[in-house]
Scaffold this motif. Sequence first.
Motif, PDB file in Angstrom:
ATOM      1  N   ARG A  98       0.857  -1.189   0.000  1.00 47.30           N
ATOM      2  CA  ARG A  98       0.000   0.000   0.000  1.00 47.30           C
ATOM      3  C   ARG A  98       0.899   1.246   0.000  1.00 47.30           C
ATOM      4  N   HIS A  99       1.514   1.498  -1.134  1.00 43.94           N
ATOM      5  CA  HIS A  99       2.528   2.538  -1.224  1.00 43.94           C
ATOM      6  C   HIS A  99       1.952   3.929  -1.010  1.00 43.94           C
ATOM      7  N   GLY A 100       0.755   4.176  -1.526  1.00 40.42           N
ATOM      8  CA  GLY A 100       0.141   5.483  -1.333  1.00 40.42           C
ATOM      9  C   GLY A 100      -0.110   5.776   0.133  1.00 40.42           C
ATOM     10  N   GLN A 101      -0.638   4.782   0.844  1.00 39.10           N
ATOM     11  CA  GLN A 101      -0.877   4.956   2.276  1.00 39.10           C
ATOM     12  C   GLN A 101       0.436   5.159   3.022  1.00 39.10           C
ATOM     13  N   SER A 102       1.452   4.392   2.657  1.00 42.47           N
ATOM     14  CA  SER A 102       2.751   4.510   3.321  1.00 42.47           C
ATOM     15  C   SER A 102       3.317   5.910   3.156  1.00 42.47           C
ATOM     16  N   LEU A 103       3.265   6.428   1.935  1.00 43.29           N
ATOM     17  CA  LEU A 103       3.815   7.752   1.660  1.00 43.29           C
ATOM     18  C   LEU A 103       3.040   8.834   2.420  1.00 43.29           C
ATOM     19  N   THR A 104       1.721   8.696   2.455  1.00 45.23           N
ATOM     20  CA  THR A 104       0.894   9.669   3.174  1.00 45.23           C
ATOM     21  C   THR A 104       1.206   9.672   4.661  1.00 45.23           C
ATOM     22  N   LEU A 105       1.332   8.495   5.257  1.00 44.42           N
ATOM     23  CA  LEU A 105       1.640   8.401   6.684  1.00 44.42           C
ATOM     24  C   LEU A 105       2.970   9.067   7.006  1.00 44.42           C
ATOM     25  N   VAL A 137       9.126   5.445  -2.142  1.00 44.68           N
ATOM     26  CA  VAL A 137       9.244   5.901  -3.525  1.00 44.68           C
ATOM     27  C   VAL A 137      10.185   4.971  -4.304  1.00 44.68           C
ATOM     28  N   ALA A 138      11.228   4.473  -3.633  1.00 45.67           N
ATOM     29  CA  ALA A 138      12.131   3.524  -4.289  1.00 45.67           C
ATOM     30  C   ALA A 138      11.390   2.259  -4.712  1.00 45.67           C
ATOM     31  N   MET A 146      13.318   9.229  -5.064  1.00 43.12           N
ATOM     32  CA  MET A 146      13.980   8.642  -3.893  1.00 43.12           C
ATOM     33  C   MET A 146      15.213   9.453  -3.523  1.00 43.12           C
ATOM     34  N   ARG A 147      16.013   9.804  -4.506  1.00 41.56           N
ATOM     35  CA  ARG A 147      17.242  10.549  -4.223  1.00 41.56           C
ATOM     36  C   ARG A 147      16.941  11.954  -3.732  1.00 41.56           C
ATOM     37  N   ALA A 189      15.128   0.670  -5.963  1.00 44.52           N
ATOM     38  CA  ALA A 189      14.787   1.479  -7.129  1.00 44.52           C
ATOM     39  C   ALA A 189      15.268   0.832  -8.426  1.00 44.52           C
ATOM     40  N   GLY A 190      16.018  -0.273  -8.300  1.00 43.99           N
ATOM     41  CA  GLY A 190      16.418  -1.030  -9.482  1.00 43.99           C
ATOM     42  C   GLY A 190      17.850  -0.833  -9.918  1.00 43.99           C
ATOM     43  N   ASP A 191      18.710  -0.279  -9.061  1.00 46.05           N
ATOM     44  CA  ASP A 191      20.091   0.007  -9.460  1.00 46.05           C
ATOM     45  C   ASP A 191      21.059  -0.587  -8.434  1.00 46.05           C
ATOM     46  N   PRO A 192      21.323  -1.897  -8.522  1.00 47.16           N
ATOM     47  CA  PRO A 192      22.213  -2.513  -7.524  1.00 47.16           C
ATOM     48  C   PRO A 192      23.639  -1.987  -7.577  1.00 47.16           C
TER      49      PRO A 192
END
Length: 283
Positions: A98-105, A137-138, A146-147, A189-192
Motif C-alpha cells: 500500500r505505497h500510497g498509504q505509506s507515503l501519506t503516513l 518511492v524507491a 527517492m534521491r 529502485a532497481g540500481d544494484p
Amino acid sequence: MADELGRAVAHFNASRYDSLAVRLPRLIRAGHHAGTDHPAVLARCYLLATRALIKLDEPQLGWMAADRARQLALAGGAPLDVAEAARQQAVLARQAGRHGQSLTLALAAAGDPALREAGSRGAAQRGLLLQCAAYTVAHQRDQEGMRRLTKEAAAIADELGGVTHLRDAAGGFSPATVQLHLISAEYKAGDPSAAIAAADALHPLMLPTVERRARYYTDKATAYAQWGRREECIGALLEAERCAAEETHARPAVKAVLNGLLVSGRTTPELRGLAARAGVLTS
C-alpha cells in the motif's frame, strides 16, 4: 520500567533477539499492570515490539503493536513517539504493497509542527520519516524521487552533525545512517550497482549499533544478489553473520537471499554452512 526498557533496547541494538523475546513481553505485561501511570514508557515498549515484528515479517502483529503505541503516545503527550508510530505504520503499509498509504503516513508525520518544536530530536525524527518516504518511492522505481527525499534527510543530518540518538530503538540519525538507508533504497529502485557504490562510501563502524552494522552487510549482500555477483553476496552474508549471528539467522529477508543462492548456482561449503545455521538447509 524505563530502566528495564533501556535494557531491552540494548538487546535489540545488539541483535540479541532471543533475549529480547524473553524480556520484552514481560516488560509489556508489567506496563499494563502499572495502569495509566506510564503510558509514554509503555508506548515505547510497543514501538520496540513493532520494530522486532517488522524484522521478523509479522505484519498483522506489527500493525497492532504500532497502533497501540500510537494511542499510548497520544495519551502520554509524546509527539516524537506518535511520529515514530506513524513511521512504523508507514513501513508496514509499504510491506503490504500500500505505497500510497505509506507515503501519506510518513510525509504527514514529517510535516507535524510538533517535530519542528522539539529541537534536534524532532529534526532527527523528521529525517527518519523522510528516509521512510524515500524508501517507499524507491519501491515505486522512482529513483529521482527517492534521491531527492534522501538528500532532504541528508541535509537535516548534516545540519545536526554527529549522531542524534533518538529515544530507545530508533537506531540513531546521522549522515552515516542516511547513507545506510541509501544502499537499500538504490537497489529497491532497481540500481544494484549504485547500491554497492553507496555501501563502498560508508564504513560500517561509523554506524551506531551492531544491529545497524549487520544491516549494512545484509543490504550489501542483497544488492550483490540482485546484481548477479554471487561470491560477493556470500561474502557479505558471512560478514553479517560475524557481526551479528542472530540478525543473519532470524530475518526472513536474509533467508530468502540464501534460498535464492541455493537454487541458482553452485553451492560451496561456506554457503551450505551458513544456510544450515540459518535453518534454511536442514539436510
